[in-house]
Motif scaffolding. Structure first.
Motif, PDB file in Angstrom:
ATOM      1  N   ARG A  34       1.537   5.968  -7.360  1.00 56.35           N
ATOM      2  CA  ARG A  34       0.135   6.065  -7.785  1.00 56.35           C
ATOM      3  C   ARG A  34      -0.014   6.555  -9.212  1.00 56.35           C
ATOM      4  O   ARG A  34      -0.991   6.230  -9.874  1.00 56.35           O
ATOM      5  CB  ARG A  34      -0.669   6.908  -6.811  1.00 56.35           C
ATOM      6  CG  ARG A  34      -0.261   8.355  -6.714  1.00 56.35           C
ATOM      7  CD  ARG A  34      -1.093   9.066  -5.634  1.00 56.35           C
ATOM      8  NE  ARG A  34      -0.525  10.353  -5.298  1.00 56.35           N
ATOM      9  CZ  ARG A  34       0.349  10.565  -4.327  1.00 56.35           C
ATOM     10  NH1 ARG A  34       0.754   9.556  -3.591  1.00 56.35           N
ATOM     11  NH2 ARG A  34       0.808  11.769  -4.074  1.00 56.35           N
ATOM     12  N   ARG A  93       0.874   4.000  -3.025  1.00 60.60           N
ATOM     13  CA  ARG A  93       0.784   5.446  -2.784  1.00 60.60           C
ATOM     14  C   ARG A  93       1.949   6.174  -3.456  1.00 60.60           C
ATOM     15  O   ARG A  93       1.751   7.203  -4.102  1.00 60.60           O
ATOM     16  CB  ARG A  93       0.796   5.679  -1.271  1.00 60.60           C
ATOM     17  CG  ARG A  93       0.363   7.028  -0.873  1.00 60.60           C
ATOM     18  CD  ARG A  93      -1.165   7.062  -0.867  1.00 60.60           C
ATOM     19  NE  ARG A  93      -1.590   8.307  -0.291  1.00 60.60           N
ATOM     20  CZ  ARG A  93      -2.412   9.140  -0.887  1.00 60.60           C
ATOM     21  NH1 ARG A  93      -2.916   8.847  -2.059  1.00 60.60           N
ATOM     22  NH2 ARG A  93      -2.766  10.253  -0.314  1.00 60.60           N
ATOM     23  N   LYS A 107      -9.386   4.829  -2.437  1.00 58.01           N
ATOM     24  CA  LYS A 107      -8.087   5.178  -3.015  1.00 58.01           C
ATOM     25  C   LYS A 107      -7.465   6.339  -2.292  1.00 58.01           C
ATOM     26  O   LYS A 107      -8.079   7.212  -1.801  1.00 58.01           O
ATOM     27  CB  LYS A 107      -8.246   5.523  -4.493  1.00 58.01           C
ATOM     28  CG  LYS A 107      -6.929   5.552  -5.208  1.00 58.01           C
ATOM     29  CD  LYS A 107      -7.150   5.605  -6.673  1.00 58.01           C
ATOM     30  CE  LYS A 107      -5.809   5.584  -7.388  1.00 58.01           C
ATOM     31  NZ  LYS A 107      -5.958   5.739  -8.796  1.00 58.01           N
ATOM     32  N   TYR A 163       0.825  -1.212   0.000  1.00 59.29           N
ATOM     33  CA  TYR A 163       0.000   0.000   0.000  1.00 59.29           C
ATOM     34  C   TYR A 163       0.861   1.263   0.000  1.00 59.29           C
ATOM     35  O   TYR A 163       0.481   2.265  -0.611  1.00 59.29           O
ATOM     36  CB  TYR A 163      -1.008  -0.033   1.151  1.00 59.29           C
ATOM     37  CG  TYR A 163      -2.038  -1.114   0.919  1.00 59.29           C
ATOM     38  CD1 TYR A 163      -3.069  -0.912   0.008  1.00 59.29           C
ATOM     39  CD2 TYR A 163      -1.949  -2.337   1.550  1.00 59.29           C
ATOM     40  CE1 TYR A 163      -3.996  -1.914  -0.249  1.00 59.29           C
ATOM     41  CE2 TYR A 163      -2.867  -3.338   1.304  1.00 59.29           C
ATOM     42  CZ  TYR A 163      -3.887  -3.119   0.399  1.00 59.29           C
ATOM     43  OH  TYR A 163      -4.796  -4.110   0.136  1.00 59.29           O
ATOM     44  N   VAL A 164       2.025   1.191   0.661  1.00 55.67           N
ATOM     45  CA  VAL A 164       2.970   2.308   0.599  1.00 55.67           C
ATOM     46  C   VAL A 164       3.444   2.490  -0.841  1.00 55.67           C
ATOM     47  O   VAL A 164       3.474   3.607  -1.371  1.00 55.67           O
ATOM     48  CB  VAL A 164       4.168   2.084   1.557  1.00 55.67           C
ATOM     49  CG1 VAL A 164       5.279   3.090   1.303  1.00 55.67           C
ATOM     50  CG2 VAL A 164       3.711   2.141   3.010  1.00 55.67           C
TER      51      VAL A 164
END
Length: 151
Positions: free
Chosen positions: A138, A135, A151, A131-132
Motif C-alpha cells: 500500500r 494491502r 481502502k 487485493y492482498v
C-alpha cells in the motif's frame, strides 16, 4: 454508459471473449487428471500467493512506475508498469472462461464436477491476490482510489 471509460470497455470485451471461449471449447479447458477439493484449494491459494510474489518482484523492475494504483476496471490492464491492473484483469479472464465452461455444461444437462472449479478457483485466487498485494504494498500505491472503493 457515460461513466465507462475505454479500459472498462476493453476489460468487459476481453472478459466476455474469455467466457465465450469457455462456452465454445467446453471440456477442452478442463484438466484431464483427477481433481480433488485440495487441488481446488491449492489453485485458489496459488493465485492468492503468486500475485503478491510477482508484484513484489516487479518492484525491482526499472521500467515500473514508481507508484501503482489500486486494482480497478478503469485503469489500463495492458501495461506491466502497473502489475496489479494486469493480474486483476487476468483473474477475471480465468474466472469468466471457467464460468463459460460451467454454463455450457449446465446448458447441455451435464453434471458439474470438481474439474469445473479449476479455472474459476485460479481466477478468483488471482483477484484476491491483487487485493492482498495492494494491502501488502500500500505504500507503493497512489492515494487515488476509484469511486466506491473502500481502502
Amino acid at each position: 454508459l457515460g461513466t465507462m471509460n475505454k479500459w472498462v470497455i476493453v476489460r468487459l470485451v476481453v472478459t466476455a471473449l474469455a467466457a465465450a471461449q469457455g462456452v465454445l471449447s467446453g471440456d477442452s479447458w478442463l484438466p484431464a487428471h483427477q481433481v480433488t477439493g485440495l487441488l481446488l484449494a491449492g489453485m485458489l491459494a496459488y493465485g492468492v500467493i503468486a500475485v503478491p510474489v510477482v508484484v513484489w518482484a516487479q518492484r525491482l523492475n526499472p521500467r515500473n512506475r514508481p507508484v501503482w494504483y489500486f486494482p480497478s476496471w478503469r485503469r489500463n490492464p495492458l501495461t506491466l508498469r502497473d502489475p496489479l491492473q494486469f493480474f486483476h484483469m487476468v483473474g477475471f479472464v480465468f474466472t469468466a472462461a471457467g464460468l463459460g465452461v460451467v454454463g455450457r455444461d449446465l446448458w447441455h444437462g451435464q453434471p458439474l464436477r470438481l474439474p469445473h472449479g479449476v479455472l474459476p478457483a485460479f481466477g478468483v485466487g488471482m483477484i484476491i491476490g491483487c487485493y492482498v498485494a495492494a494491502r501488502l504494498f500500500r505504500n507503493q500505491l497512489a492515494s487515488e482510489v476509484p469511486e466506491g472503493v473502500v481502502k
